[in-house]
Motif scaffolding. Structure first.
Motif, PDB file in Angstrom:
ATOM      1  N   PRO A  78       1.228  -0.934   0.163  1.00 32.61           N
ATOM      2  CA  PRO A  78      -0.015   0.257  -0.353  1.00 32.61           C
ATOM      3  C   PRO A  78       0.814   1.570   0.171  1.00 32.61           C
ATOM      4  O   PRO A  78       1.973   1.071   0.247  1.00 32.61           O
ATOM      5  N   ILE A  79      -0.167   2.607  -0.509  1.00 30.56           N
ATOM      6  CA  ILE A  79       1.282   3.790  -0.463  1.00 30.56           C
ATOM      7  C   ILE A  79       0.312   4.167   0.300  1.00 30.56           C
ATOM      8  O   ILE A  79      -0.909   4.769   0.014  1.00 30.56           O
ATOM      9  N   ILE A  80       1.096   5.804   0.711  1.00 29.53           N
ATOM     10  CA  ILE A  80       0.704   7.365   1.034  1.00 29.53           C
ATOM     11  C   ILE A  80       1.266   7.918   0.937  1.00 29.53           C
ATOM     12  O   ILE A  80       2.105   8.151   0.999  1.00 29.53           O
ATOM     13  N   PHE A  81       0.661   8.715  -0.229  1.00 29.53           N
ATOM     14  CA  PHE A  81       1.079  10.358  -0.862  1.00 29.53           C
ATOM     15  C   PHE A  81       0.742  10.798   0.889  1.00 29.53           C
ATOM     16  O   PHE A  81      -0.074  11.277   0.912  1.00 29.53           O
ATOM     17  N   PHE A  82       2.083  11.489   0.883  1.00 28.80           N
ATOM     18  CA  PHE A  82       1.713  13.207   2.059  1.00 28.80           C
ATOM     19  C   PHE A  82       2.072  14.772   1.446  1.00 28.80           C
ATOM     20  O   PHE A  82       3.485  14.369   0.887  1.00 28.80           O
ATOM     21  N   GLY A  83       1.618  15.724   1.118  1.00 30.54           N
ATOM     22  CA  GLY A  83       1.793  16.867   0.989  1.00 30.54           C
ATOM     23  C   GLY A  83       1.033  17.787   1.789  1.00 30.54           C
ATOM     24  O   GLY A  83       0.341  17.871   2.267  1.00 30.54           O
ATOM     25  N   ASN A  84       2.245  19.151   1.920  1.00 36.31           N
ATOM     26  CA  ASN A  84       2.703  19.908   3.251  1.00 36.31           C
ATOM     27  C   ASN A  84       2.340  21.304   2.337  1.00 36.31           C
ATOM     28  O   ASN A  84       4.098  21.203   1.678  1.00 36.31           O
ATOM     29  N   GLU A  85       1.453  22.278   1.787  1.00 37.25           N
ATOM     30  CA  GLU A  85       1.635  23.450   0.927  1.00 37.25           C
ATOM     31  C   GLU A  85       1.918  22.991  -0.818  1.00 37.25           C
ATOM     32  O   GLU A  85       3.368  22.973  -0.800  1.00 37.25           O
ATOM     33  N   PHE A  86       1.287  21.854  -1.155  1.00 34.82           N
ATOM     34  CA  PHE A  86       1.760  21.047  -2.285  1.00 34.82           C
ATOM     35  C   PHE A  86       1.217  20.896  -3.073  1.00 34.82           C
ATOM     36  O   PHE A  86       1.590  21.990  -4.183  1.00 34.82           O
ATOM     37  N   PHE A  87       0.045  21.461  -3.130  1.00 36.52           N
ATOM     38  CA  PHE A  87      -1.052  21.228  -4.000  1.00 36.52           C
ATOM     39  C   PHE A  87      -1.368  23.433  -4.208  1.00 36.52           C
ATOM     40  O   PHE A  87      -1.716  23.580  -5.339  1.00 36.52           O
ATOM     41  N   ASP A  88      -1.276  23.719  -2.666  1.00 35.33           N
ATOM     42  CA  ASP A  88      -1.307  25.426  -3.107  1.00 35.33           C
ATOM     43  C   ASP A  88       0.180  25.668  -4.004  1.00 35.33           C
ATOM     44  O   ASP A  88       0.256  27.250  -4.456  1.00 35.33           O
ATOM     45  N   ALA A  89       1.333  25.224  -4.070  1.00 33.06           N
ATOM     46  CA  ALA A  89       2.017  25.982  -5.114  1.00 33.06           C
ATOM     47  C   ALA A  89       2.512  25.206  -5.726  1.00 33.06           C
ATOM     48  O   ALA A  89       3.456  25.233  -7.393  1.00 33.06           O
ATOM     49  N   ILE A  90       1.492  24.577  -6.181  1.00 26.13           N
ATOM     50  CA  ILE A  90       1.342  24.182  -8.704  1.00 26.13           C
ATOM     51  C   ILE A  90      -0.188  25.382  -8.850  1.00 26.13           C
ATOM     52  O   ILE A  90      -0.874  25.719  -8.543  1.00 26.13           O
ATOM     53  N   PRO A  91       0.894  25.779  -9.466  1.00 31.39           N
ATOM     54  CA  PRO A  91       0.461  26.536 -10.318  1.00 31.39           C
ATOM     55  C   PRO A  91      -1.371  26.298 -10.626  1.00 31.39           C
ATOM     56  O   PRO A  91      -1.668  25.522 -11.584  1.00 31.39           O
ATOM     57  N   VAL A  92      -3.169  27.714 -11.322  1.00 30.77           N
ATOM     58  CA  VAL A  92      -3.892  27.281 -11.752  1.00 30.77           C
ATOM     59  C   VAL A  92      -3.868  28.131 -12.568  1.00 30.77           C
ATOM     60  O   VAL A  92      -3.275  29.567 -12.634  1.00 30.77           O
ATOM     61  N   LYS A  93      -4.978  27.905 -13.636  1.00 32.52           N
ATOM     62  CA  LYS A  93      -6.151  28.011 -14.412  1.00 32.52           C
ATOM     63  C   LYS A  93      -6.767  29.442 -13.826  1.00 32.52           C
ATOM     64  O   LYS A  93      -7.615  29.244 -12.912  1.00 32.52           O
ATOM     65  N   GLN A  94      -6.581  30.520 -14.629  1.00 32.62           N
ATOM     66  CA  GLN A  94      -7.997  31.280 -14.264  1.00 32.62           C
ATOM     67  C   GLN A  94      -8.589  31.952 -15.489  1.00 32.62           C
ATOM     68  O   GLN A  94      -8.148  31.800 -15.966  1.00 32.62           O
ATOM     69  N   PHE A  95     -10.454  31.669 -15.040  1.00 34.34           N
ATOM     70  CA  PHE A  95     -11.374  31.908 -15.915  1.00 34.34           C
ATOM     71  C   PHE A  95     -12.296  32.990 -15.999  1.00 34.34           C
ATOM     72  O   PHE A  95     -12.372  32.616 -14.101  1.00 34.34           O
TER      73      PHE A  95
ATOM     74  N   ILE B  63      -4.214   9.426   0.284  1.00 34.20           N
ATOM     75  CA  ILE B  63      -3.204  10.613   0.091  1.00 34.20           C
ATOM     76  C   ILE B  63      -3.998  11.664   1.333  1.00 34.20           C
ATOM     77  O   ILE B  63      -5.658  11.942   1.441  1.00 34.20           O
ATOM     78  N   LEU B  64      -2.853  11.957   2.007  1.00 32.66           N
ATOM     79  CA  LEU B  64      -3.022  12.959   2.775  1.00 32.66           C
ATOM     80  C   LEU B  64      -2.535  14.466   2.643  1.00 32.66           C
ATOM     81  O   LEU B  64      -1.351  14.581   2.101  1.00 32.66           O
ATOM     82  N   LEU B  65      -3.785  14.956   2.511  1.00 36.76           N
ATOM     83  CA  LEU B  65      -3.280  17.203   2.124  1.00 36.76           C
ATOM     84  C   LEU B  65      -3.747  17.961   2.810  1.00 36.76           C
ATOM     85  O   LEU B  65      -4.238  17.907   3.700  1.00 36.76           O
ATOM     86  N   ILE B  66      -2.199  19.229   3.342  1.00 41.06           N
ATOM     87  CA  ILE B  66      -2.144  19.951   4.282  1.00 41.06           C
ATOM     88  C   ILE B  66      -2.290  20.904   3.376  1.00 41.06           C
ATOM     89  O   ILE B  66      -0.871  20.776   2.782  1.00 41.06           O
ATOM     90  N   ASP B  67      -3.373  22.011   3.589  1.00 41.24           N
ATOM     91  CA  ASP B  67      -3.217  23.057   2.490  1.00 41.24           C
ATOM     92  C   ASP B  67      -3.600  24.478   2.717  1.00 41.24           C
ATOM     93  O   ASP B  67      -4.552  23.664   3.630  1.00 41.24           O
ATOM     94  N   TYR B  68      -3.172  25.271   2.618  1.00 40.36           N
ATOM     95  CA  TYR B  68      -3.960  27.293   2.878  1.00 40.36           C
ATOM     96  C   TYR B  68      -4.931  26.720   1.844  1.00 40.36           C
ATOM     97  O   TYR B  68      -4.780  27.056   0.628  1.00 40.36           O
TER      98      TYR B  68
END
Ligand SMILES: C[S@@+](CC[C@H](N)C(=O)[O-])C[C@H]1O[C@@H](n2cnc3c(N)ncnc32)[C@H](O)[C@@H]1O
Length: 359
Positions: free
Chosen positions: A144-161, A232-237
């Motif tokens: 089994p696999i556990i992914f963890f990211g702290n402030e990972f997803f908020d550092a990946i750029p977003v598109k705006q529409f 996957i456990l993610l902690i983000d702003y």
């Protein structure tokens, strides 16, 4: 928006989508923010939970061990840290895991990092530590696999529409040779439009952000979880109820900057966006993962026993050490600091459901 001091090393004469613009500012080799300096810590531009307090990382270690137990103590277990920054969390994890010999025999730790500069920093910090770096999850084949990211997803750029006259219009930036930054909109790409329309979370919004690059990262992660089980456990702003307007923010020397000033500091400031947790949850559910109720960082850390842990540690501390520990702990927990602004989500594939830290 204009400035003569725009870093001329960055050339964006043709309009490019907001996410690509940010991607270049953050990661362009030898110029991008994450490829030229260590941004973390008091002397850097911002502090993150693992660089504020080791207690945070210890609690994550305990959560990982408890999850391994819940999953029936498999003989082989994988942990992948997403965006490990300066390696602070990984260091505490390895040290804490050593205190649990059976778990320690089972665990393989992988670090997934985009910035080659930060990989070098992590390798220095984690010399002689049992961790591996990975760019491709295919190398992880069993357990089994556990992914963890702290402030990972908020550092990946977003598109705006913008939704206007029944069409989705995507925002672009360009910088002219005389350093003027221009904003423009173009009709959204067909495939992006289809994707956007498939999200209930985005229905009826006039302006919104869409984490196309982040979801592409998620696709690889979800595939792996479905294949091996785990989560996957993610902690983000981030936020749960939709926010009007742009959430992009630039941070330099521990201070938020006006977005206009960002253009004077391309490559010199961190740029993040707030994570849309409801959209993320919708995406996991669409992909047939189960999702625990999203909770605040305060709820998660307290439920995992961070205050009890601090009380044990304080017994061996001087008054000064104790004071420092509680000041940093309050930064993590106070509602108006990180406690409520940061949220925690766990998506998983397993028959089990009683994972610690949630409601
Ligand atoms: C805001 S920092 C957080 C660092 C660390 N987790 C912490 O809490 O101190 C974001 C981290 O994610 C990494 N990162 C961002 N996008 C990434 C991607 N697509 N793949 C791998 N790493 C990425 C950055 O280089 C950096 O290490």
């Amino acid at each position: 928006m204009s400035s003569n001091s725009i870093n001329r090393k960055f050339k964006f004469e043709k309009p490019i989508p907001v996410d690509e613009f940010i991607e270049n500012a953050l990661y362009e080799p030898n110029k991008g923010y994450y490829n030229i300096k260590i941004p973390f810590g008091k002397k850097g531009d911002f502090v993150t939970a693992p660089t504020i307090s080791n207690l945070f990382s210890e609690i994550i270690a305990v959560w990982v061990i408890s999850t391994w137990e819940k999953l029936g103590k498999p003989k082989k277990f994988n942990f992948v840290e997403l965006g490990p920054g300066d390696g602070s969390l990984a260091k505490v994890l390895v040290e804490t895991f050593k205190k649990f010999p059976n778990f320690n025999k089972a665990i393989n730790i992988f670090l997934y990092e985009k910035s080659n500069f930060l990989i070098k920093i992590q390798k220095q910090k984690l010399k002689n530590y049992r961790v591996k770096w990975t760019k491709n999850f295919n190398q992880i084949k069993t357990g089994p696999i556990i992914f963890f990211g702290n402030e990972f997803f908020d550092a990946i750029p977003v598109k705006q529409f913008l939704y206007k006259d029944k069409s989705f219009m995507e925002k672009f930036y360009s910088i002219s040779p005389n350093s003027k930054v221009k904003e423009s909109y173009k009709k959204s790409d067909k495939r992006d439009t289809e994707k956007i329309k498939s999200f209930k979370t985005l229905k009826g919004l006039k302006f919104f952000e869409f984490p196309k690059m982040g979801l592409a990262e998620m696709d690889n992660i979800i595939k792996k979880i479905k294949n091996l089980s785990g989560g996957i456990l993610l902690i983000d702003y981030g936020y749960i109820k939709s926010i009007k307007g742009s959430t992009l923010q630039a941070v330099k020397s521990n201070k938020k900057m006006d977005m206009k000033d960002l253009f004077k500091n391309i490559g010199k400031a961190d740029i993040t966006s707030l994570v849309n947790f409801t959209l993320l949850k919708e995406y996991y559910l669409k992909n047939n993962l189960k999702v625990k109720n999203i909770v605040s960082q305060k709820f998660f850390l307290e439920k995992m026993g961070i205050i009890e842990r601090a009380k044990i540690l304080e017994k061996k501390m001087t008054t000064k050490q104790k004071e420092y520990m509680y000041i940093t702990l309050m930064r993590l927990l106070r509602r108006e600091l990180m406690g409520e602004l940061f949220k925690v989500i766990f998506a998983f594939k397993s028959e089990k459901n009683d994972f610690l830290g949630f409601k």
